[in-house]
Write an enzyme that holds these catalytic residues in place. Structure first.
Site, PDB file in Angstrom:
ATOM      1  N   CYS A   1     -33.085  98.562  61.364  1.00 49.39           N
ATOM      2  CA  CYS A   1     -33.064  99.576  60.533  1.00 49.39           C
ATOM      3  C   CYS A   1     -32.536 101.087  61.210  1.00 49.39           C
ATOM      4  O   CYS A   1     -32.352 101.931  60.841  1.00 49.39           O
ATOM      5  CB  CYS A   1     -34.322 100.103  59.960  1.00 49.39           C
ATOM      6  SG  CYS A   1     -35.638 100.492  60.842  1.00 49.39           S
TER       7      CYS A   1
ATOM      8  N   HIS B   1     -27.414 114.630  64.524  1.00 48.10           N
ATOM      9  CA  HIS B   1     -27.361 114.944  63.093  1.00 48.10           C
ATOM     10  C   HIS B   1     -25.829 114.981  62.847  1.00 48.10           C
ATOM     11  O   HIS B   1     -25.353 114.384  61.716  1.00 48.10           O
ATOM     12  CB  HIS B   1     -27.868 116.299  62.660  1.00 48.10           C
ATOM     13  CG  HIS B   1     -29.353 116.080  62.494  1.00 48.10           C
ATOM     14  ND1 HIS B   1     -30.163 117.350  62.350  1.00 48.10           N
ATOM     15  CD2 HIS B   1     -30.097 115.053  61.970  1.00 48.10           C
ATOM     16  CE1 HIS B   1     -31.436 117.034  61.861  1.00 48.10           C
ATOM     17  NE2 HIS B   1     -31.452 115.555  61.543  1.00 48.10           N
TER      18      HIS B   1
END
Length: 544
Positions: A479, A183
């Site tokens: 992606c 993150h």
């Protein structure tokens, strides 16, 4: 001295280091004076205040950070944790100690599970620290208040800290732990902060030490000379030209559509502002995570319609629910798994609970019918042609004509010819493909050096998919985070990628880099990197 990590983006930064403060010390085990109910009320009040604070931070942050912070806010109100805290207080623990022990117990459980849940452990730790700080009446650990620009160094950053970084003060970011898909890395990219993560030797750096970060090669130069800084700035200037606008294409005019990865309708504005030509990855988990029951078809349809309408006439590829044992849902459970990253997740999980998948496909088809977006669906964690056949057939039976799969499992790459004989397209999820190819948990800083999509083994798997796409005449997109690395994006095109999808903040750099290369040159770079033995050699080969 030069330290090695994994760069996020391609920028440079230099300045004095400021270290994050140490965590709040572990509470003692002394016996309390207050009665149990009073003490439990203190704990509940502290956690409620933390939940409200995190929710407010989420609303201010927006974008990808909002989802992370909202999840943390929910953790602070988790009924199971509250029950555990109450039980510990009843044995004589103080509120501080009970919060620490309850959260620590849950953290250890998540760490043992690995993968996505191991990442959640760090988020839990941050919630506990904030709650204990409130109970003690002190400030929670966070980014230090400094009156001059600085490079922040931390073991890893909690999502709340990353989301609230003052980019006018924080020149760059170094983390000792974490990897390129943590993150911290993802939020740093979304805020366009120069970062180098997984720099294990950075633990020795003292405050005010001068450093030079070069994210393009993942290095941290300690006590750089003026010549070092000047050379880095020249390299950066050489990589940057006036950022073009318009569609993604190569120097010879070959079209390479540049798409956005989005996680919720609130991400739409950033994607459009940055010139996304559509959506290459629409993550749908935001509707499911934290819910006690699956959202209804109508609820899903409303959210999907918002995204599809915003990208009218453009491509929108929807990833069906990517959940399972590593992202446990109350309505999608398969029991305890010792290694959930290799268990019932992605298509495996929704196939076992097919009514959830059918409802989602029904909602997507209905929402698509209400707009003119070019909607397609893709299933996560597909292993082979048999799973491809199952999903594509099911999608088409629900009125969705464009159906593909995500290549995240090495077996899917090895069977790409068969897979692309069935699917309309393949989208390569490089984060998981790298994790599984190199047997390195993408959330563990101790193996962050393995979590590198430049590894020739990963690139060879991508080459197999690219060749299968060329032979079948089917589209091959990328992606994962690899698509956001400008030079690697060129290599991916050379390996056969026909579109690239990324965080909106990366679109400009990738668009700029693509226009400096022809397809012939991209293919030549791809040949060079495939002969390398290590990620570092592959990067060097691409730079020429």
């Amino acid at each position: 001295m030069r330290l090695q990590g994994v760069g996020v983006g391609r920028g440079i930064a230099h300045g004095p280091v400021v270290r994050m403060p140490d965590p709040i010390p572990e509470p003692g085990t002394e016996h309390r004076d207050a009665d149990a109910e009073t003490e439990f009320s203190r704990a509940v009040s502290a956690l409620q205040a933390v939940a409200v604070d995190l929710s407010e931070r989420a609303d201010r942050a927006g974008g990808e950070a909002k989802g992370v912070l909202d999840a943390q806010s929910m953790m602070a109100q988790d009924p199971a944790l509250l029950d555990d805290i109450r039980s510990r207080i009843s044995t004589g623990r103080t509120a501080e100690r009970a919060v620490f022990e309850a959260f620590h117990g849950f953290q250890q459980m998540l760490i043992s599970m690995g993968g996505y849940m191991a990442e959640r452990a760090a988020d839990l730790g941050d919630v506990a620290q904030r709650a204990i700080a409130r109970l003690r009446g002190v400030a929670a650990p966070g980014v230090p208040e400094v009156d001059h620009p600085f490079v922040l160094i931390a073991h890893d950053l909690a999502p709340a800290d990353t989301a609230s970084l003052d980019i006018t003060k924080v020149l760059g970011l170094i983390t000792i732990g974490g990897g390129p898909t943590s993150h911290t890395a993802i939020l740093a990219r979304s805020k366009a902060i120069v970062a180098v993560v997984g720099v294990t030797d950075a633990a020795t750096l003292a405050d005010e030490t001068s450093v030079l970060l070069d994210a393009s090669d993942g290095t941290v130069t300690v006590d750089p000379s003026p010549d070092d800084i000047a050379a880095a700035e020249r390299r950066l200037a050489a990589r940057r030209v006036a950022a073009p606008t318009g569609p993604g294409k190569l120097a010879d005019g070959t079209a390479i559509p540049l798409l956005a990865n989005i996680g919720r309708p609130s991400d739409i504005a950033d994607a459009l502002l940055c010139g996304a030509e559509g959506v290459g990855l629409f993550r749908t988990e935001f509707l499911f995570l934290g819910a006690e029951s699956a959202p209804t078809v109508a609820e899903q349809q409303e959210h999907y319609r918002t995204v599809f309408a915003a990208f009218g006439g453009k491509r929108v590829l929807v990833r069906t629910l990517d959940a399972g044992s590593d992202k446990p849902l109350a309505f999608l459970t398969t029991g305890h798994e010792d290694n959930p990253a290799l268990g019932m997740r992605g298509l495996r999980a929704t196939r076992a609970h097919e009514h959830i998948l059918r409802d989602q496909l029904t909602a997507i088809a209905a929402a698509a019918a209400e707009t003119d977006a070019e909607v397609g669906v893709m299933a996560p964690m597909v292993a082979d042609a048999a799973e491809t056949e199952y999903f594509v057939t099911l999608a088409r039976s629900h009125g969705i004509p464009v159906a593909g799969v995500m290549a995240e499992v090495p077996s899917c790459a090895l069977m790409a010819g068969q897979v692309l004989g069935i699917a309309d397209f393949v989208s390569i999820g490089t984060n998981d493909l790298t994790q599984y190819a190199l047997a390195a948990d993408r959330q563990l800083g101790t193996v962050a050096s393995y979590q590198d999509p430049w590894h020739p083994a990963v690139l060879r798997l991508i080459q197999l998919i690219g060749k299968a796409g060329t032979q079948s005449g089917r589209a091959v997109g990328v992606c994962g985070e690899a698509a956001a690395d400008p030079l690697l994006a060129v290599v991916l095109v050379g390996l056969g990628a026909t579109s690239l999808s990324m965080a909106p903040s990366a679109l400009a750099d990738v668009r700029t880099e693509l226009r400096q290369h022809t397809l012939e040159h991209a293919k030549a770079l791809a040949v060079r990197v495939l002969d390398a033995s290590t990620p570092a050699e592959a990067r060097a080969a691409a730079r020429g």
